[in-house]
Design a protein around this motif. Structure first.
Motif: not given
Length: 143
Positions: A6-10, A48-52, A70-73
């Protein structure tokens, strides 16, 4: 693994391999990700939080870079149970608040847009006034 979160991270991300040493720098999308575990074969950190959708994961040990992973949010999702958009209709005079409820709307520091379409018009911006990972508010345009 995993390769998304998720974009919220964690999200706890685990790299498994060889020659990781006992210390190094792990980065996801160019930002340091402090490991909770770092040994010769495993590195674990929490995003951490992010996007993309295409964020490089790379481990650097003694000035030597690992191969890239690669990591995708996760993509934004509006709730579909009838409560995802409120109000569900409104006056063409605009200027009222529209609320979108869902998940993965991204960090507030990242660019986002709400675009409204109808049979009469395409691509009209609804200016965002407030945003969290699960809620977006915008001001309905005239039309």
């Amino acid at each position: 693994s995993p390769t998304n979160g998720p974009t919220s991270g964690g999200t706890s991300v685990t790299l498994i391999g060889t020659s990781f040493g006992l210390a190094g720098v792990l980065q996801i999308a160019g930002s340091d990700c402090t490991p909770s575990v770092h040994n010769h074969t495993h590195v674990i950190c929490t995003t951490s939080e992010g996007s993309g959708a295409t964020n490089a994961i790379q481990l650097t040990v003694h000035d030597k870079d690992s191969n890239l992973k690669n990591f995708a949010y996760d993509a934004p999702t509006i709730l579909t149970n009838g409560s995802g958009i409120s109000p569900s209709n409104g006056s063409t005079a605009g200027t009222y608040t529209i609320t979108l409820s869902g998940s993965n709307f991204g960090p507030t520091a990242h660019t986002a847009a709400v675009v409204m379409t109808s049979q009469e018009s395409l691509g009209v911006q609804c200016p965002i006034t407030s945003r969290t990972h699960s809620l977006v508010e915008c001001t309905a345009p005239v039309g």
